[in-house]
Design a protein around this motif. Structure first.
Motif, PDB file in Angstrom:
ATOM      1  N   SER A  60     -48.664  33.733 -41.417  1.00 12.39           N
ATOM      2  CA  SER A  60     -49.279  32.743 -40.663  1.00 12.39           C
ATOM      3  C   SER A  60     -48.408  32.158 -39.750  1.00 12.39           C
ATOM      4  O   SER A  60     -47.314  32.228 -39.860  1.00 12.39           O
ATOM      5  CB  SER A  60     -49.930  31.638 -41.790  1.00 12.39           C
ATOM      6  N   ASN A  61     -48.929  31.416 -38.702  1.00 11.55           N
ATOM      7  CA  ASN A  61     -48.169  30.699 -37.616  1.00 11.55           C
ATOM      8  C   ASN A  61     -47.239  29.889 -38.348  1.00 11.55           C
ATOM      9  O   ASN A  61     -46.230  29.744 -37.799  1.00 11.55           O
ATOM     10  CB  ASN A  61     -49.194  30.311 -36.423  1.00 11.55           C
ATOM     11  N   ARG A  62     -47.646  29.181 -38.992  1.00 15.56           N
ATOM     12  CA  ARG A  62     -46.965  27.961 -39.614  1.00 15.56           C
ATOM     13  C   ARG A  62     -45.701  28.467 -40.390  1.00 15.56           C
ATOM     14  O   ARG A  62     -44.692  28.132 -40.257  1.00 15.56           O
ATOM     15  CB  ARG A  62     -47.899  27.207 -40.518  1.00 15.56           C
ATOM     16  N   ASP A  63     -45.988  29.628 -41.270  1.00 19.12           N
ATOM     17  CA  ASP A  63     -45.001  30.010 -42.115  1.00 19.12           C
ATOM     18  C   ASP A  63     -43.842  30.713 -41.167  1.00 19.12           C
ATOM     19  O   ASP A  63     -42.569  30.732 -41.547  1.00 19.12           O
ATOM     20  CB  ASP A  63     -45.433  31.184 -43.163  1.00 19.12           C
ATOM     21  N   LYS A  66     -46.923  19.282 -40.880  1.00 21.55           N
ATOM     22  CA  LYS A  66     -48.280  19.742 -40.541  1.00 21.55           C
ATOM     23  C   LYS A  66     -48.947  20.295 -41.911  1.00 21.55           C
ATOM     24  O   LYS A  66     -48.431  21.299 -42.528  1.00 21.55           O
ATOM     25  CB  LYS A  66     -48.262  20.661 -39.450  1.00 21.55           C
ATOM     26  N   SER A  68     -52.167  21.334 -41.507  1.00 17.70           N
ATOM     27  CA  SER A  68     -53.039  22.332 -41.178  1.00 17.70           C
ATOM     28  C   SER A  68     -52.318  23.613 -40.515  1.00 17.70           C
ATOM     29  O   SER A  68     -51.233  23.536 -39.932  1.00 17.70           O
ATOM     30  CB  SER A  68     -53.895  21.860 -40.022  1.00 17.70           C
ATOM     31  N   GLU A  69     -53.175  24.528 -40.134  1.00 17.62           N
ATOM     32  CA  GLU A  69     -52.577  25.803 -39.586  1.00 17.62           C
ATOM     33  C   GLU A  69     -52.432  25.547 -38.014  1.00 17.62           C
ATOM     34  O   GLU A  69     -53.034  24.809 -37.521  1.00 17.62           O
ATOM     35  CB  GLU A  69     -53.553  27.128 -39.682  1.00 17.62           C
ATOM     36  N   SER A 114     -52.486  26.929 -34.036  1.00 17.22           N
ATOM     37  CA  SER A 114     -52.928  28.021 -33.432  1.00 17.22           C
ATOM     38  C   SER A 114     -51.922  28.841 -32.775  1.00 17.22           C
ATOM     39  O   SER A 114     -50.893  28.431 -32.728  1.00 17.22           O
ATOM     40  CB  SER A 114     -54.023  27.299 -32.391  1.00 17.22           C
ATOM     41  N   ASP A 115     -52.475  30.085 -32.370  1.00 12.90           N
ATOM     42  CA  ASP A 115     -51.835  30.964 -31.547  1.00 12.90           C
ATOM     43  C   ASP A 115     -51.264  30.460 -30.370  1.00 12.90           C
ATOM     44  O   ASP A 115     -50.237  30.505 -29.962  1.00 12.90           O
ATOM     45  CB  ASP A 115     -52.512  32.250 -31.228  1.00 12.90           C
TER      46      ASP A 115
END
Length: 271
Positions: free
Chosen positions: A229-232, A143, A145-146, A148-149
């Motif tokens: 960040s959510n991804r990390d 991915k 992009s970031e 979402s929560d």
């Protein structure tokens, strides 16, 4: 708990493990247990209360009238009530370790029961599917992009986070519903404990199951950074699980041996 897992509630019904006239089903899913109870002469009149975060499960229950009460929020209304039997099937392995602690969670659900608590958990050898964890990790790495929560919370909530070993539950006074050294039900083990004196747990059930800051609690536990960040965070989360649980677990021994033998044969045939 969904209808795909109906073999576990079916075992509870067939072996008459549910006691009394009232039931609290924590993490009820779409109501497999209630569906079977309605069709059983002994259990059809038991008053059934469900807790389940899924709005779709609530809509399903409203349509089919499986539980007399169905909570997706306002769990504080449950905290001061008592039920003859309290059930938590395939739930404890989803809790973030130490948030709450397993001791806290058991103390809480035991405080709600006047007769019996019933728990099912995946056997250690079935708790984690490392290949699935690796697929989730790859999808996140791919991915750009970031995330979402909402996406992060769904992925986090659905993932097993810890192994509940038989020795732990036995040390807390739970008995296996059958010989856990020889057999399981589709990789899950069922335990029960008869309650003589309910505990006096103070912590709210909502704070244990679905706290408002669930994602931040997870980030602090796995990444030591609430602002990551959510991804990390999800990358660290899945890498942590893969590293920690890649070893093979042989508890209970015989089912685990059969399971790994089948996996090995399948991999040979696939090649």
């Amino acid at each position: 708990m969904s209808f795909s897992n109906i073999n576990i509630p079916n075992f509870l019904i067939e072996n008459r493990l549910i006691k009394g006239n009232s039931l609290l089903d924590i993490g009820a899913g779409h109501g497999a247990l209630a569906y079977l109870m309605q069709r059983d002469s002994e259990y059809s009149k038991v008053n059934k209360v469900a807790i389940e975060i899924s709005k779709e499960a609530k809509e399903f229950n409203d349509k089919h009238n499986l539980y007399e009460e169905f909570f997706t929020s306002e769990y504080e209304k449950i905290d001061n009530r008592k039920f003859d039997t309290v059930i938590a099937l395939e739930l404890m392995e989803h809790l973030i370790p130490e948030n709450p602690s397993l001791d806290e969670f058991l103390e809480k659900i035991e405080s709600l029961a006047t007769n019996r608590v019933i728990i099912s958990v995946p056997a250690p050898y079935m708790t984690f599917n490392i290949n699935s964890l690796k697929i989730n990790l790859k999808n996140i790495l791919d991915k750009n992009s970031e995330i979402s929560d909402e996406e992060a919370i769904i992925l986090l909530a659905d993932t097993h986070k810890q192994i509940i070993f038989p020795s732990y539950l036995i040390s807390k006074g739970y008995k296996s519903a059958f010989n856990f050294k020889k057999g399981t039900i589709s990789g899950s083990i069922i335990y029960y404990k008869d309650i003589k004196t309910p505990s006096n747990a103070q912590k709210a059930l909502a704070d244990m199951l679905y706290p408002n800051d669930f994602l931040k609690i997870a980030k602090e536990y796995y990444a030591s950074d609430k602002n990551i960040s959510n991804r990390d965070f999800l990358i660290i989360f899945f890498e942590t699980l893969i590293k920690k649980y890649s070893k093979k677990y042989f508890v209970p021994f015989y089912p685990a041996l059969i399971y790994y033998f089948k996996v090995g044969m399948f991999n040979l045939i696939k090649k």
